[in-house]
Design a protein around this motif. Structure first.
Motif, PDB file in Angstrom:
ATOM      1  N   TYR A  69       1.019  -1.119  -0.032  1.00 18.00           N
ATOM      2  CA  TYR A  69      -0.192   0.011   0.059  1.00 18.00           C
ATOM      3  C   TYR A  69       1.044   1.099   0.171  1.00 18.00           C
ATOM      4  O   TYR A  69       1.820   1.452   0.853  1.00 18.00           O
ATOM      5  N   MET A  70       0.690   2.123  -1.007  1.00 20.54           N
ATOM      6  CA  MET A  70       1.628   3.086  -1.099  1.00 20.54           C
ATOM      7  C   MET A  70       0.907   4.553  -1.347  1.00 20.54           C
ATOM      8  O   MET A  70      -0.148   4.528  -1.407  1.00 20.54           O
ATOM      9  N   SER A  71       1.689   5.493  -1.006  1.00 27.83           N
ATOM     10  CA  SER A  71       1.238   6.919  -1.307  1.00 27.83           C
ATOM     11  C   SER A  71       2.194   7.922  -2.016  1.00 27.83           C
ATOM     12  O   SER A  71       3.242   7.353  -1.776  1.00 27.83           O
ATOM     13  N   ARG A  72       1.811   8.787  -2.385  1.00 28.09           N
ATOM     14  CA  ARG A  72       2.743   9.670  -3.216  1.00 28.09           C
ATOM     15  C   ARG A  72       2.816  10.917  -2.306  1.00 28.09           C
ATOM     16  O   ARG A  72       1.796  11.546  -2.085  1.00 28.09           O
ATOM     17  N   SER A  73       3.815  11.555  -2.255  1.00 29.37           N
ATOM     18  CA  SER A  73       4.362  12.664  -1.510  1.00 29.37           C
ATOM     19  C   SER A  73       4.905  13.671  -2.807  1.00 29.37           C
ATOM     20  O   SER A  73       5.334  13.160  -3.703  1.00 29.37           O
ATOM     21  N   SER A  74       4.599  14.806  -2.529  1.00 28.50           N
ATOM     22  CA  SER A  74       4.908  15.934  -3.669  1.00 28.50           C
ATOM     23  C   SER A  74       6.346  16.059  -3.761  1.00 28.50           C
ATOM     24  O   SER A  74       6.905  16.367  -4.851  1.00 28.50           O
ATOM     25  N   ILE A  75       6.915  15.812  -2.572  1.00 24.20           N
ATOM     26  CA  ILE A  75       8.627  15.852  -2.637  1.00 24.20           C
ATOM     27  C   ILE A  75       9.460  14.759  -3.163  1.00 24.20           C
ATOM     28  O   ILE A  75      10.099  14.725  -3.785  1.00 24.20           O
ATOM     29  N   GLU A  76       9.047  13.479  -2.287  1.00 19.73           N
ATOM     30  CA  GLU A  76       9.781  12.386  -2.499  1.00 19.73           C
ATOM     31  C   GLU A  76       9.320  11.338  -3.778  1.00 19.73           C
ATOM     32  O   GLU A  76      10.033  10.446  -3.924  1.00 19.73           O
ATOM     33  N   GLY A  77       8.085  11.505  -4.036  1.00 20.76           N
ATOM     34  CA  GLY A  77       7.416  10.600  -5.000  1.00 20.76           C
ATOM     35  C   GLY A  77       6.851   9.508  -3.989  1.00 20.76           C
ATOM     36  O   GLY A  77       6.224   9.824  -2.980  1.00 20.76           O
ATOM     37  N   TRP A  78       6.603   8.329  -4.573  1.00 19.42           N
ATOM     38  CA  TRP A  78       5.787   7.289  -4.201  1.00 19.42           C
ATOM     39  C   TRP A  78       6.799   6.392  -2.873  1.00 19.42           C
ATOM     40  O   TRP A  78       7.941   6.482  -3.337  1.00 19.42           O
ATOM     41  N   ALA A  79       5.971   5.979  -1.930  1.00 21.90           N
ATOM     42  CA  ALA A  79       6.887   5.164  -0.887  1.00 21.90           C
ATOM     43  C   ALA A  79       5.815   4.122  -0.475  1.00 21.90           C
ATOM     44  O   ALA A  79       4.577   4.427  -0.486  1.00 21.90           O
ATOM     45  N   ILE A  80       6.122   3.130   0.200  1.00 21.36           N
ATOM     46  CA  ILE A  80       5.469   2.087   0.757  1.00 21.36           C
ATOM     47  C   ILE A  80       5.023   2.496   2.242  1.00 21.36           C
ATOM     48  O   ILE A  80       5.845   2.722   2.904  1.00 21.36           O
ATOM     49  N   ASP A  81       3.644   2.734   2.524  1.00 20.32           N
ATOM     50  CA  ASP A  81       3.179   2.803   3.703  1.00 20.32           C
ATOM     51  C   ASP A  81       3.081   1.563   4.622  1.00 20.32           C
ATOM     52  O   ASP A  81       3.206   1.477   5.894  1.00 20.32           O
ATOM     53  N   LEU A  82       2.468   0.586   3.792  1.00 18.08           N
ATOM     54  CA  LEU A  82       2.019  -0.805   4.563  1.00 18.08           C
ATOM     55  C   LEU A  82       2.298  -1.631   3.694  1.00 18.08           C
ATOM     56  O   LEU A  82       1.981  -1.814   2.382  1.00 18.08           O
ATOM     57  N   TRP A  83       2.899  -2.864   4.351  1.00 16.23           N
ATOM     58  CA  TRP A  83       3.278  -3.979   3.453  1.00 16.23           C
ATOM     59  C   TRP A  83       2.812  -5.055   4.197  1.00 16.23           C
ATOM     60  O   TRP A  83       3.080  -5.329   5.339  1.00 16.23           O
ATOM     61  N   VAL A  84       2.037  -5.905   3.524  1.00 16.73           N
ATOM     62  CA  VAL A  84       1.104  -6.985   4.069  1.00 16.73           C
ATOM     63  C   VAL A  84       1.798  -8.228   3.287  1.00 16.73           C
ATOM     64  O   VAL A  84       1.784  -8.413   2.232  1.00 16.73           O
ATOM     65  N   ASP A  85       2.332  -9.244   4.192  1.00 18.20           N
ATOM     66  CA  ASP A  85       2.868 -10.387   3.844  1.00 18.20           C
ATOM     67  C   ASP A  85       1.727 -11.467   3.819  1.00 18.20           C
ATOM     68  O   ASP A  85       1.262 -11.721   4.979  1.00 18.20           O
ATOM     69  N   ARG A  86       1.668 -12.417   2.961  1.00 18.31           N
ATOM     70  CA  ARG A  86       0.860 -13.578   2.847  1.00 18.31           C
ATOM     71  C   ARG A  86       1.885 -14.706   2.439  1.00 18.31           C
ATOM     72  O   ARG A  86       2.299 -14.757   1.205  1.00 18.31           O
ATOM     73  N   PRO A  87       1.812 -15.922   3.195  1.00 20.13           N
ATOM     74  CA  PRO A  87       2.348 -17.180   2.807  1.00 20.13           C
ATOM     75  C   PRO A  87       1.767 -17.705   1.671  1.00 20.13           C
ATOM     76  O   PRO A  87       0.800 -17.412   1.255  1.00 20.13           O
ATOM     77  N   ASP A  88       2.625 -18.692   0.764  1.00 21.54           N
ATOM     78  CA  ASP A  88       2.047 -19.477  -0.219  1.00 21.54           C
ATOM     79  C   ASP A  88       1.522 -20.662   0.556  1.00 21.54           C
ATOM     80  O   ASP A  88       2.196 -21.357   0.742  1.00 21.54           O
ATOM     81  N   LEU A  89       0.324 -20.387   0.794  1.00 20.47           N
ATOM     82  CA  LEU A  89      -0.642 -21.403   1.246  1.00 20.47           C
ATOM     83  C   LEU A  89      -0.812 -22.843   0.527  1.00 20.47           C
ATOM     84  O   LEU A  89      -1.069 -23.851   1.052  1.00 20.47           O
ATOM     85  N   GLY A  90      -0.341 -22.777  -0.744  1.00 21.73           N
ATOM     86  CA  GLY A  90      -0.319 -24.003  -1.556  1.00 21.73           C
ATOM     87  C   GLY A  90       0.592 -24.865  -1.340  1.00 21.73           C
ATOM     88  O   GLY A  90       0.440 -26.117  -1.820  1.00 21.73           O
ATOM     89  N   ASP A  91       1.659 -24.482  -0.645  1.00 16.69           N
ATOM     90  CA  ASP A  91       2.941 -25.340  -0.292  1.00 16.69           C
ATOM     91  C   ASP A  91       3.002 -25.477   1.104  1.00 16.69           C
ATOM     92  O   ASP A  91       3.429 -24.394   1.634  1.00 16.69           O
ATOM     93  N   ALA A  92       2.594 -26.448   1.599  1.00 14.95           N
ATOM     94  CA  ALA A  92       2.614 -26.778   2.999  1.00 14.95           C
ATOM     95  C   ALA A  92       4.057 -26.778   3.608  1.00 14.95           C
ATOM     96  O   ALA A  92       4.086 -26.062   4.879  1.00 14.95           O
TER      97      ALA A  92
END
Length: 186
Positions: free
Chosen positions: A155-178
């Motif tokens: 999830y990203m937002s854009r700042s007028s000075i720095e450009g785009w950056a990540i606000d929230l990183w949500v990690d999900r495991p690959d549930l198909g491979d136990a």
């Protein structure tokens, strides 16, 4: 009148090396560039550029923070995981897996192409990317490679000075491979 000197005052001088961050960096004018910069920073073990990909309000979340994990008593692992924690942990990872090492290996792959579930407007974006992170340490002469596989939602937002950056990183495991682990497990 005669002026004598050792050097020509109009000659050019040799330029000095740039001061500041080095490595591969593209100004993040689009959300996809942030992901490419993150991948380059990881590949180059460049903690400064890695940190530049994260906003000051950055948070990391993973399955371990889910309601199910909370019900099992394991839901607080990533509470408070902000940009400072992410930078500190990533710095230790980079130190543990230095470039060109004969005793360790670290390789990250992130899908850079667009996803049909991506969302983007003028000031916010959500990018969903699959990843695989392979690593091995063979201090005793043997090497077992482990691969973390999953899906990262940025999830990203854009700042007028720095450009785009990540606000929230949500990690999900690959549930198909136990047997697989996720980035959070790593």
């Amino acid at each position: 009148t005669f002026i004598a000197g050792c050097k020509n005052p109009f000659s050019t001088r040799k330029s000095e090396p740039p001061i500041g961050t080095s490595g591969t960096w593209e100004v993040p004018t689009e959300p996809r560039i942030v992901v490419a910069n993150l991948l380059a920073a990881y590949s180059e073990r460049n903690i400064s550029n890695y940190r530049r990909c994260l906003s000051d309000s950055f948070q990391f979340s993973a399955y371990e923070d889910s309601i199910e994990a909370e019900q099992n008593g394991d839901g607080s692992l990533f509470y408070g995981w902000d940009a400072g924690v992410e930078q500190s942990v990533t710095r230790r990872i980079f130190q543990s897996f230095p470039l060109g090492s004969d005793s360790s290996y670290l390789s990250l792959f992130i899908e850079l192409s667009s996803n049909e579930f991506d969302e983007e407007n003028d000031s916010t974006a959500k990018l969903i990317r699959g990843y695989s992170l392979s690593f091995a340490a063979n201090g005793d002469g043997s090497a077992d490679t482990t691969t973390a596989v999953g899906e990262a939602t940025f999830y990203m937002s854009r700042s007028s000075i720095e450009g785009w950056a990540i606000d929230l990183w949500v990690d999900r495991p690959d549930l198909g491979d136990a047997g697989s682990i996720s980035w959070a497990d790593f």
